[in-house]
Design an enzyme around this catalytic site. Structure first.
Site, PDB file in Angstrom:
ATOM      1  N   LYS A  15       0.837  -1.212   0.000  1.00  0.00           N
ATOM      2  CA  LYS A  15       0.000   0.000   0.000  1.00  0.00           C
ATOM      3  C   LYS A  15       0.870   1.259   0.000  1.00  0.00           C
ATOM      4  CE  LYS A  15      -2.108  -1.195   3.834  1.00  0.00           C
ATOM      5  NZ  LYS A  15      -1.376  -2.455   4.101  1.00  0.00           N
ATOM      6  N   ARG A  90      -9.895   1.208   8.420  1.00  0.00           N
ATOM      7  CA  ARG A  90      -9.394  -0.118   8.767  1.00  0.00           C
ATOM      8  C   ARG A  90     -10.457  -0.946   9.492  1.00  0.00           C
ATOM      9  NH1 ARG A  90      -3.706   0.621   8.876  1.00  0.00           N
ATOM     10  NH2 ARG A  90      -2.576  -1.279   9.370  1.00  0.00           N
ATOM     11  N   ARG A 126      11.832  -5.759   5.272  1.00  0.00           N
ATOM     12  CA  ARG A 126      11.578  -4.338   5.029  1.00  0.00           C
ATOM     13  C   ARG A 126      12.434  -3.429   5.914  1.00  0.00           C
ATOM     14  NH1 ARG A 126       5.666  -1.876   5.567  1.00  0.00           N
ATOM     15  NH2 ARG A 126       5.779  -2.817   7.643  1.00  0.00           N
ATOM     16  N   ARG A 154      11.034  -1.731  11.549  1.00  0.00           N
ATOM     17  CA  ARG A 154       9.910  -1.368  12.433  1.00  0.00           C
ATOM     18  C   ARG A 154       9.732  -2.425  13.519  1.00  0.00           C
ATOM     19  NH1 ARG A 154       5.009   0.190   8.388  1.00  0.00           N
ATOM     20  NH2 ARG A 154       3.861  -1.003   9.952  1.00  0.00           N
ATOM     21  N   ARG A 165      -0.682  -9.032  13.359  1.00  0.00           N
ATOM     22  CA  ARG A 165      -1.253  -7.994  12.488  1.00  0.00           C
ATOM     23  C   ARG A 165      -2.099  -8.626  11.380  1.00  0.00           C
ATOM     24  NH1 ARG A 165       3.980  -5.144  10.754  1.00  0.00           N
ATOM     25  NH2 ARG A 165       2.666  -4.004   9.291  1.00  0.00           N
TER      26      ARG A 165
HETATM   27  P1  AP5 Z   1       4.810  -1.607   1.909  1.00  0.00           P
HETATM   28  O1  AP5 Z   1       4.518  -0.743   0.721  1.00  0.00           O
HETATM   29  O2  AP5 Z   1       5.515  -0.995   3.061  1.00  0.00           O
HETATM   30  O3  AP5 Z   1       3.459  -2.373   2.375  1.00  0.00           O
HETATM   31  P2  AP5 Z   1       2.215  -1.845   3.191  1.00  0.00           P
HETATM   32  O4  AP5 Z   1       1.017  -2.540   2.628  1.00  0.00           O
HETATM   33  O5  AP5 Z   1       2.189  -0.344   3.209  1.00  0.00           O
HETATM   34  O6  AP5 Z   1       2.555  -2.464   4.615  1.00  0.00           O
HETATM   35  P3  AP5 Z   1       2.413  -1.897   6.087  1.00  0.00           P
HETATM   36  O7  AP5 Z   1       3.043  -2.944   6.953  1.00  0.00           O
HETATM   37  O8  AP5 Z   1       2.967  -0.505   6.218  1.00  0.00           O
HETATM   38  O9  AP5 Z   1       0.891  -1.864   6.273  1.00  0.00           O
HETATM   39  P4  AP5 Z   1       0.136  -1.909   7.576  1.00  0.00           P
HETATM   40  O10 AP5 Z   1      -1.229  -1.624   7.072  1.00  0.00           O
HETATM   41  O11 AP5 Z   1       0.294  -3.124   8.398  1.00  0.00           O
HETATM   42  O12 AP5 Z   1       0.859  -0.784   8.473  1.00  0.00           O
HETATM   43  P5  AP5 Z   1       0.509   0.753   8.746  1.00  0.00           P
HETATM   44  O13 AP5 Z   1       1.784   1.514   8.723  1.00  0.00           O
HETATM   45  O14 AP5 Z   1      -0.649   1.211   7.942  1.00  0.00           O
HETATM   46  O15 AP5 Z   1       5.647  -2.872   1.382  1.00  0.00           O
HETATM   47  C1  AP5 Z   1       6.135  -3.836   2.282  1.00  0.00           C
HETATM   48  C2  AP5 Z   1       7.532  -4.316   1.848  1.00  0.00           C
HETATM   49  O16 AP5 Z   1       7.415  -4.988   0.605  1.00  0.00           O
HETATM   50  C3  AP5 Z   1       8.542  -3.165   1.617  1.00  0.00           C
HETATM   51  O17 AP5 Z   1       9.824  -3.595   2.020  1.00  0.00           O
HETATM   52  C4  AP5 Z   1       8.489  -2.943   0.107  1.00  0.00           C
HETATM   53  O18 AP5 Z   1       9.721  -2.429  -0.382  1.00  0.00           O
HETATM   54  C5  AP5 Z   1       8.206  -4.346  -0.390  1.00  0.00           C
HETATM   55  N1  AP5 Z   1       7.407  -4.379  -1.621  1.00  0.00           N
HETATM   56  C6  AP5 Z   1       6.374  -3.586  -1.958  1.00  0.00           C
HETATM   57  N2  AP5 Z   1       5.871  -3.947  -3.157  1.00  0.00           N
HETATM   58  C7  AP5 Z   1       6.609  -5.010  -3.566  1.00  0.00           C
HETATM   59  C8  AP5 Z   1       6.574  -5.842  -4.734  1.00  0.00           C
HETATM   60  N3  AP5 Z   1       5.687  -5.640  -5.722  1.00  0.00           N
HETATM   61  N4  AP5 Z   1       7.473  -6.853  -4.807  1.00  0.00           N
HETATM   62  C9  AP5 Z   1       8.369  -7.072  -3.819  1.00  0.00           C
HETATM   63  N5  AP5 Z   1       8.463  -6.319  -2.696  1.00  0.00           N
HETATM   64  C10 AP5 Z   1       7.581  -5.294  -2.581  1.00  0.00           C
HETATM   65  O19 AP5 Z   1      -0.054   0.667  10.281  1.00  0.00           O
HETATM   66  C11 AP5 Z   1       0.813   0.364  11.364  1.00  0.00           C
HETATM   67  C12 AP5 Z   1       0.022   0.359  12.658  1.00  0.00           C
HETATM   68  O20 AP5 Z   1      -0.592   1.655  12.872  1.00  0.00           O
HETATM   69  C13 AP5 Z   1      -1.162  -0.621  12.720  1.00  0.00           C
HETATM   70  O21 AP5 Z   1      -0.740  -1.923  13.082  1.00  0.00           O
HETATM   71  C14 AP5 Z   1      -2.046   0.048  13.797  1.00  0.00           C
HETATM   72  O22 AP5 Z   1      -1.527  -0.187  15.070  1.00  0.00           O
HETATM   73  C15 AP5 Z   1      -1.878   1.520  13.496  1.00  0.00           C
HETATM   74  N6  AP5 Z   1      -2.892   2.059  12.561  1.00  0.00           N
HETATM   75  C16 AP5 Z   1      -2.652   2.635  11.335  1.00  0.00           C
HETATM   76  N7  AP5 Z   1      -3.798   3.021  10.760  1.00  0.00           N
HETATM   77  C17 AP5 Z   1      -4.792   2.687  11.620  1.00  0.00           C
HETATM   78  C18 AP5 Z   1      -6.219   2.811  11.577  1.00  0.00           C
HETATM   79  N8  AP5 Z   1      -6.830   3.360  10.512  1.00  0.00           N
HETATM   80  N9  AP5 Z   1      -6.923   2.338  12.628  1.00  0.00           N
HETATM   81  C19 AP5 Z   1      -6.327   1.800  13.701  1.00  0.00           C
HETATM   82  N10 AP5 Z   1      -4.976   1.654  13.816  1.00  0.00           N
HETATM   83  C20 AP5 Z   1      -4.214   2.088  12.781  1.00  0.00           C
END
Ligand code: AP5
Length: 211
Positions: A15, A90, A126, A154, A165
């Site tokens: 994402k 979410r 990552r 992270r 997660r």
């Molecule tokens: P990346 O692009 O970083 O993936 P992502 O889907 O953004 O993963 P996240 O782990 O950031 O998502 P998340 O939803 O768990 O965490 P968030 O920060 O939102 O890609 C991942 C890896 O793969 C990278 O190394 C990248 O280089 C690689 N990659 C990408 N595309 C690729 C491809 N095509 N091929 C190969 N490799 C590839 O949330 C974190 C925390 O915040 C949550 O756990 C929660 O506690 C809190 N939080 C955030 N938003 C909310 C909400 N709305 N409500 C409640 N709590 C929330």
């Protein structure tokens, strides 16, 4: 033209990676709620102190906190031509709150599908920039190519936390796919394969929606 998109998919589905590219493509901000929360933790703000433990455990921050954070963010000037939401909504309650905040609604939900084993492997490798939040797959460099900041792993990318997660995602966030399908907003994409190839698929699919 205004473009309002939501990115949906499990942790590690790309994402943030695709959101940054789409944001550049359309010239609109990518709003990552995870980045906003991590920044609050790094700054030691009241919000940061409140959410630090929740993030480390991979749990969800309460809906009311997230809704006010996003409501304030999308009301800023730089969102006048649209935005890309990464990580919000979410839960179904967050989605309902978003509809109240955005009476015109969103244009589409970009749903990235990636197999479970692949996201686990991606998150294990990552590295994230401490300063600007840019993400990298395994790299030999310890510095960010965008801003020169330090790269780190992270806290919530430890294997056991990633498994948690993914369970939280299945229970609370995956139901949003059905929710947005009933509104005919979901555009589903294979998120595997080279980053640029995924980006081309997504851009072509979204161009058809907002044409
Ligand atoms: P990346 O692009 O970083 O993936 P992502 O889907 O953004 O993963 P996240 O782990 O950031 O998502 P998340 O939803 O768990 O965490 P968030 O920060 O939102 O890609 C991942 C890896 O793969 C990278 O190394 C990248 O280089 C690689 N990659 C990408 N595309 C690729 C491809 N095509 N091929 C190969 N490799 C590839 O949330 C974190 C925390 O915040 C949550 O756990 C929660 O506690 C809190 N939080 C955030 N938003 C909310 C909400 N709305 N409500 C409640 N709590 C929330």
């Amino acid at each position: 033209m205004s473009v309002k998109l939501i990115l949906l998919g499990p942790p590690g589905s790309g994402k943030g990676t695709q959101g940054a590219l789409l944001g550049k493509f359309y010239g609109i901000p990518e709003i990552s709620t995870g980045d906003m929360l991590r920044q609050a933790v790094a700054e030691g703000s009241e919000l940061g102190k409140r959410v630090q433990g929740i993030l480390t455990k991979g749990q969800l921050v309460p809906d009311d906190v997230m809704v006010s954070l996003v409501e304030e963010r999308v009301s800023r000037e730089d969102c006048a031509q649209g935005f890309i939401l990464d990580g919000f909504p979410r839960t179904v309650d967050q989605a309902r709150a978003l509809e109240r905040v955005l009476p015109g609604g969103i244009d589409a939900v970009v749903y990235l599908r990636v197999p479970r084993e692949e996201v686990i492997a991606r998150l294990a490798g990552r590295l994230t920039c401490r300063r600007c939040g840019a993400v990298y797959a395994k790299t030999d460099s310890s510095l960010c190519q965008v801003c020169g900041g330090d790269l780190y792993q992270r806290d919530d990318d430890l294997r056991s936390t990633v498994e948690h997660r993914l369970r939280v995602y299945e229970e609370h966030t995956a139901p949003l796919v059905g929710y947005y399908r009933t509104l005919d907003k979901v555009r589903e994409f294979d998120g595997s394969g080279p980053v640029e190839e995924v980006a081309r698929r997504v851009e072509a699919g979204i161009a058809r929606v907002i044409a």
